[in-house]
Design a protein around this motif. Structure first.
Motif, PDB file in Angstrom:
ATOM      1  N   ALA A 192      46.524  -8.112  51.250  1.00 19.35           N
ATOM      2  CA  ALA A 192      46.554  -6.727  51.754  1.00 19.35           C
ATOM      3  C   ALA A 192      45.828  -5.785  50.795  1.00 19.35           C
ATOM      4  CB  ALA A 192      47.997  -6.273  51.948  1.00 19.35           C
ATOM      5  N   PHE A 193      46.007  -5.976  49.499  1.00 14.70           N
ATOM      6  CA  PHE A 193      45.350  -5.115  48.519  1.00 14.70           C
ATOM      7  C   PHE A 193      43.832  -5.304  48.560  1.00 14.70           C
ATOM      8  CE2 PHE A 193      44.199  -3.841  44.100  1.00 14.70           C
ATOM      9  CZ  PHE A 193      44.597  -2.523  44.202  1.00 14.70           C
ATOM     10  N   THR A 194      43.390  -6.543  48.673  1.00 14.16           N
ATOM     11  CA  THR A 194      41.955  -6.827  48.774  1.00 14.16           C
ATOM     12  C   THR A 194      41.369  -6.181  50.022  1.00 14.16           C
ATOM     13  OG1 THR A 194      42.227  -8.897  47.573  1.00 14.16           O
ATOM     14  CG2 THR A 194      40.234  -8.667  48.884  1.00 14.16           C
TER      15      THR A 194
ATOM     16  N   ASN B 222      39.700   5.683  50.155  1.00 16.43           N
ATOM     17  CA  ASN B 222      39.221   6.002  48.806  1.00 16.43           C
ATOM     18  C   ASN B 222      40.330   5.990  47.755  1.00 16.43           C
ATOM     19  OD1 ASN B 222      36.419   6.422  49.286  1.00 16.43           O
ATOM     20  ND2 ASN B 222      36.958   8.307  50.346  1.00 16.43           N
ATOM     21  N   PHE B 223      41.583   6.155  48.181  1.00 10.54           N
ATOM     22  CA  PHE B 223      42.694   6.226  47.243  1.00 10.54           C
ATOM     23  C   PHE B 223      43.743   5.182  47.594  1.00 10.54           C
ATOM     24  CE2 PHE B 223      40.681  10.327  47.111  1.00 10.54           C
ATOM     25  CZ  PHE B 223      40.674  10.632  45.761  1.00 10.54           C
ATOM     26  N   VAL B 224      44.407   4.651  46.572  1.00  8.74           N
ATOM     27  CA  VAL B 224      45.467   3.675  46.765  1.00  8.74           C
ATOM     28  C   VAL B 224      46.694   4.105  45.972  1.00  8.74           C
ATOM     29  CG1 VAL B 224      43.963   1.702  47.263  1.00  8.74           C
ATOM     30  CG2 VAL B 224      44.555   2.204  44.905  1.00  8.74           C
ATOM     31  N   ASN B 225      47.846   3.659  46.422  1.00  2.87           N
ATOM     32  CA  ASN B 225      49.107   3.933  45.744  1.00  2.87           C
ATOM     33  C   ASN B 225      49.467   2.690  44.937  1.00  2.87           C
ATOM     34  OD1 ASN B 225      51.812   4.165  45.041  1.00  2.87           O
ATOM     35  ND2 ASN B 225      52.339   5.289  46.888  1.00  2.87           N
ATOM     36  N   ILE B 226      49.483   2.837  43.629  1.00  2.66           N
ATOM     37  CA  ILE B 226      49.862   1.725  42.749  1.00  2.66           C
ATOM     38  C   ILE B 226      51.035   2.185  41.902  1.00  2.66           C
ATOM     39  CG2 ILE B 226      49.153   0.223  40.870  1.00  2.66           C
ATOM     40  CD1 ILE B 226      46.354   0.273  41.933  1.00  2.66           C
ATOM     41  N   GLY B 227      52.194   1.621  42.174  1.00  5.87           N
ATOM     42  CA  GLY B 227      53.385   1.965  41.405  1.00  5.87           C
ATOM     43  C   GLY B 227      53.760   3.429  41.497  1.00  5.87           C
TER      44      GLY B 227
END
Length: 64
Positions: A24-26, A35-40
């Motif tokens: 899913a992340f890939t 353009n933006f992702v939520n990481i932690g």
């Protein structure tokens, strides 16, 4: 599992006991509309991510 996200600005985000869906992340990183992702809980520009590694791998590199 614990992960460390390396960013191209020299910073890192440490994720403890994180469930990480690589497929899913890939797919998210490859999606040109995102353009933006939520990481932690941190919203970051996906273009500054260098790597996402299990902490055991980063410790091995540091010790070498």
């Amino acid at each position: 599992m614990d992960y460390q996200v390396q960013l191209n600005n020299g910073q890192a985000i440490n994720l403890q006991n994180a469930e990480f869906d690589v497929a899913a992340f890939t797919a998210t990183l490859n999606d040109q509309k995102i353009n933006f992702v939520n990481i932690g809980g941190a919203i970051i520009n996906k273009h500054i991510i260098i790597s996402v590694l299990p902490v055991s791998d980063t410790q091995t590199e540091t010790q070498a």
